[in-house]
Write a protein that holds these residues in place. Structure first.
Motif, PDB file in Angstrom:
ATOM      1  N   MET A 134      12.248  67.165  48.644  1.00 29.19           N
ATOM      2  CA  MET A 134      13.028  68.198  48.007  1.00 29.19           C
ATOM      3  C   MET A 134      13.802  69.009  48.930  1.00 29.19           C
ATOM      4  N   SER A 135      13.319  69.176  50.058  1.00 31.29           N
ATOM      5  CA  SER A 135      13.746  70.157  51.086  1.00 31.29           C
ATOM      6  C   SER A 135      15.189  69.512  51.710  1.00 31.29           C
ATOM      7  N   MET A 136      15.210  68.119  51.813  1.00 31.18           N
ATOM      8  CA  MET A 136      16.373  67.440  52.263  1.00 31.18           C
ATOM      9  C   MET A 136      17.212  67.403  51.448  1.00 31.18           C
ATOM     10  N   ILE A 137      16.800  67.207  49.949  1.00 32.40           N
ATOM     11  CA  ILE A 137      18.003  67.155  48.621  1.00 32.40           C
ATOM     12  C   ILE A 137      18.661  68.564  48.573  1.00 32.40           C
ATOM     13  N   HIS A 138      18.083  69.515  48.789  1.00 30.58           N
ATOM     14  CA  HIS A 138      18.441  70.946  48.635  1.00 30.58           C
ATOM     15  C   HIS A 138      18.916  71.508  50.195  1.00 30.58           C
ATOM     16  N   SER A 139      19.364  70.699  50.903  1.00 32.72           N
ATOM     17  CA  SER A 139      19.739  70.971  52.631  1.00 32.72           C
ATOM     18  C   SER A 139      21.139  71.341  52.484  1.00 32.72           C
ATOM     19  N   GLY A 140      21.885  71.411  51.505  1.00 29.46           N
ATOM     20  CA  GLY A 140      23.499  72.010  51.471  1.00 29.46           C
ATOM     21  C   GLY A 140      24.217  71.038  51.673  1.00 29.46           C
ATOM     22  N   GLY A 141      24.136  69.805  51.447  1.00 28.72           N
ATOM     23  CA  GLY A 141      25.005  68.597  51.528  1.00 28.72           C
ATOM     24  C   GLY A 141      26.373  68.839  50.536  1.00 28.72           C
ATOM     25  N   LYS A 142      27.324  68.365  50.843  1.00 27.75           N
ATOM     26  CA  LYS A 142      28.527  68.610  49.864  1.00 27.75           C
ATOM     27  C   LYS A 142      28.757  67.629  48.910  1.00 27.75           C
ATOM     28  N   LEU A 143      27.691  66.571  48.979  1.00 31.64           N
ATOM     29  CA  LEU A 143      27.758  65.353  47.857  1.00 31.64           C
ATOM     30  C   LEU A 143      29.216  64.877  47.637  1.00 31.64           C
ATOM     31  N   LEU A 144      29.760  64.371  48.746  1.00 33.65           N
ATOM     32  CA  LEU A 144      31.068  63.790  48.880  1.00 33.65           C
ATOM     33  C   LEU A 144      30.744  62.359  48.099  1.00 33.65           C
ATOM     34  N   ARG A 145      29.996  61.684  48.614  1.00 35.01           N
ATOM     35  CA  ARG A 145      29.806  60.277  48.146  1.00 35.01           C
ATOM     36  C   ARG A 145      29.743  60.217  46.454  1.00 35.01           C
ATOM     37  N   PRO A 146      28.676  60.994  46.080  1.00 32.64           N
ATOM     38  CA  PRO A 146      28.950  60.975  44.440  1.00 32.64           C
ATOM     39  C   PRO A 146      29.877  61.693  43.753  1.00 32.64           C
ATOM     40  N   ALA A 147      30.667  62.459  44.676  1.00 29.14           N
ATOM     41  CA  ALA A 147      31.923  62.910  43.881  1.00 29.14           C
ATOM     42  C   ALA A 147      33.044  61.857  43.779  1.00 29.14           C
ATOM     43  N   TYR A 148      32.945  61.049  44.914  1.00 37.36           N
ATOM     44  CA  TYR A 148      33.870  59.905  45.005  1.00 37.36           C
ATOM     45  C   TYR A 148      33.502  58.878  43.867  1.00 37.36           C
ATOM     46  N   GLN A 149      32.264  58.743  43.879  1.00 36.53           N
ATOM     47  CA  GLN A 149      31.739  57.598  42.877  1.00 36.53           C
ATOM     48  C   GLN A 149      32.334  58.076  41.264  1.00 36.53           C
ATOM     49  N   LEU A 150      31.939  59.265  41.120  1.00 35.32           N
ATOM     50  CA  LEU A 150      32.362  59.896  39.639  1.00 35.32           C
ATOM     51  C   LEU A 150      33.827  60.019  39.544  1.00 35.32           C
ATOM     52  N   LEU A 151      34.667  60.334  40.481  1.00 34.77           N
ATOM     53  CA  LEU A 151      35.941  60.212  40.400  1.00 34.77           C
ATOM     54  C   LEU A 151      36.635  59.132  39.903  1.00 34.77           C
ATOM     55  N   PHE A 152      35.936  57.726  40.894  1.00 37.85           N
ATOM     56  CA  PHE A 152      36.735  56.563  40.954  1.00 37.85           C
ATOM     57  C   PHE A 152      36.153  55.857  39.653  1.00 37.85           C
ATOM     58  N   SER A 153      35.102  56.470  39.090  1.00 35.02           N
ATOM     59  CA  SER A 153      34.719  56.051  37.617  1.00 35.02           C
ATOM     60  C   SER A 153      35.485  56.306  36.654  1.00 35.02           C
ATOM     61  N   GLN A 154      36.559  57.124  36.749  1.00 32.35           N
ATOM     62  CA  GLN A 154      37.500  57.592  35.671  1.00 32.35           C
ATOM     63  C   GLN A 154      38.603  56.706  35.638  1.00 32.35           C
ATOM     64  N   PHE A 155      38.580  55.647  36.264  1.00 34.26           N
ATOM     65  CA  PHE A 155      39.803  54.797  36.365  1.00 34.26           C
ATOM     66  C   PHE A 155      39.412  53.744  35.563  1.00 34.26           C
ATOM     67  N   GLY A 156      38.194  53.537  34.934  1.00 36.26           N
ATOM     68  CA  GLY A 156      37.683  52.059  33.865  1.00 36.26           C
ATOM     69  C   GLY A 156      37.699  52.807  32.567  1.00 36.26           C
ATOM     70  N   GLU A 157      37.857  51.867  31.638  1.00 33.19           N
ATOM     71  CA  GLU A 157      37.967  52.004  30.317  1.00 33.19           C
ATOM     72  C   GLU A 157      36.407  52.254  29.635  1.00 33.19           C
ATOM     73  N   ASN A 158      35.468  51.615  30.365  1.00 39.14           N
ATOM     74  CA  ASN A 158      33.827  51.700  29.758  1.00 39.14           C
ATOM     75  C   ASN A 158      33.346  52.952  30.513  1.00 39.14           C
ATOM     76  N   ARG A 159      33.751  53.648  30.729  1.00 36.44           N
ATOM     77  CA  ARG A 159      33.061  54.870  31.590  1.00 36.44           C
ATOM     78  C   ARG A 159      32.112  55.674  30.591  1.00 36.44           C
ATOM     79  N   GLU A 160      30.852  55.494  31.055  1.00 37.03           N
ATOM     80  CA  GLU A 160      29.825  56.391  30.536  1.00 37.03           C
ATOM     81  C   GLU A 160      29.309  57.451  31.321  1.00 37.03           C
ATOM     82  N   SER A 161      29.209  58.760  31.068  1.00 39.48           N
ATOM     83  CA  SER A 161      29.213  59.760  31.973  1.00 39.48           C
ATOM     84  C   SER A 161      27.557  59.686  32.408  1.00 39.48           C
TER      85      SER A 161
END
Length: 328
Positions: free
Chosen positions: A40-67
């Motif tokens: 938990m301490s590592m999860i909340h250590s203040g990372g920018k969450l860049l990789r999940p942000a890119y994953q979420l943004l690139f998922s918006q190019f597909g027709e079958n996106r499920e949030s």
């Protein structure tokens, strides 16, 4: 804990990233509370969450996106990233990350190893539950292999005074760029795009990741310990030679070698001298030029992406431009 303030400009993305973070928390449920607290301490250590942000943004190019699915896969990738950071700190004997004590320094190496292993398991549980096919699981497995190869390559080259630029780039392609590439590929592929399109997205991610790591290494030579959240040039003491130093070595080996041969025995005054020499031999300037080359390749790739109703393309361009122009 709230996500990084950089996402305030993108409220819809920020909402999904908050949900991603909560899902990561909910994935952690251990009888051993010491390991759970470490995770938990590592999860909340203040990372920018860049990789999940890119994953979420690139998922918006597909027709079958499920949030829900996109968020679960984003959480899986960030859990994988967090696991690699924990194990990285163990190997490097690091006490500080993101200006906070590392898990190994707080809880010891044994707890840190188990914490990292648990996050790997959590990552693959999410993938198994939400991937539409074995393709993403296979790719994650291959990515873990490539990440490990990059880490091992870095380890093999410790104190290697003959290390080449190509070896450095090969190591960071695995160590850092692979997870950016995976994030972009999986985001697109799992939302229903063609494999060819998703591979193009993965290539954009690789260029982002390489530029990102080069810039990280440049910051060691341009920022104070407080600004970058870790001791400046600690890597040099540990025999890890990054791009600015490698370029400086190409320019004048004779002056730098006597310092580098001291290894862990380097004093603060001597690391400060290395810092100045790397600048005077043009190491930082040359590294900045190579980072710019990969940045432009990434931005060029983004400009070729199709327009979407969610304006994902413009967001990707703006975010990428910002993180690759960062000075801290």
């Amino acid at each position: 804990m709230n996500i990084h303030p950089m996402w305030k400009t993108y409220p819809e993305l920020a909402k999904e990233l908050n949900t991603t973070l909560k899902l990561m928390e909910n994935s952690v449920n251990l009888k051993n509370k010491e390991v759970e607290n470490a995770v938990m301490s590592m999860i909340h250590s203040g990372g920018k969450l860049l990789r999940p942000a890119y994953q979420l943004l690139f998922s918006q190019f597909g027709e079958n996106r499920e949030s829900k699915k996109a968020i679960a896969l984003a959480a899986a990738i960030e859990l994988l990233h967090t696991a690699t950071l924990i194990h990285d700190d163990i190997v490097d004997d690091s006490d500080i990350r993101r200006s906070l004590p590392t898990i190994r320094s707080q809880f010891g190496n044994s707890t840190a190893v188990y914490a990292g292993d648990y996050l790997f398991v959590s990552c693959f549980k999410l993938l198994a539950d939400y991937s539409s096919s074995l393709k993403s699981i296979q790719l994650n497995s291959r990515s873990m292999e490539k990440i490990l190869s990059g880490e091992l390559g870095q380890m093999d080259n410790r104190y290697n005074l003959d290390m080449t630029i190509d070896q450095y780039l090969e190591n960071i392609s695995g160590k850092t760029a692979e997870l950016f590439s995976l994030s972009c590929f999986v985001g697109a592929y799992e939302s229903g795009t063609s494999e060819r399109f998703a591979k193009n997205c993965g290539q954009i991610g690789e260029n982002i990741g390489i530029a990102f790591q080069i810039i990280d290494d440049i910051l060691d030579y341009t920022q104070s310990p407080e600004q970058i959240g870790k001791p400046v040039l600690e890597d040099v003491r540990q025999g890890i030679y990054s791009l600015p130093l490698l370029y400086a070595l190409e320019e004048d080996r004779g002056t730098l070698l006597p310092y580098l041969k001291k290894g862990e025995a380097l004093t603060d005054a001597e690391t400060n001298k290395i810092y100045k020499l790397v600048h005077s031999f043009g190491g930082v300037t040359k590294a900045q030029k190579l980072a710019e080359k990969y940045t432009q390749q990434a931005l060029k790739g983004i400009t070729k992406l199709p327009e979407t109703s969610t304006d994902a393309k413009n967001k990707l361009f703006t975010i990428t431009q910002a993180i690759l122009a960062r000075t801290n």
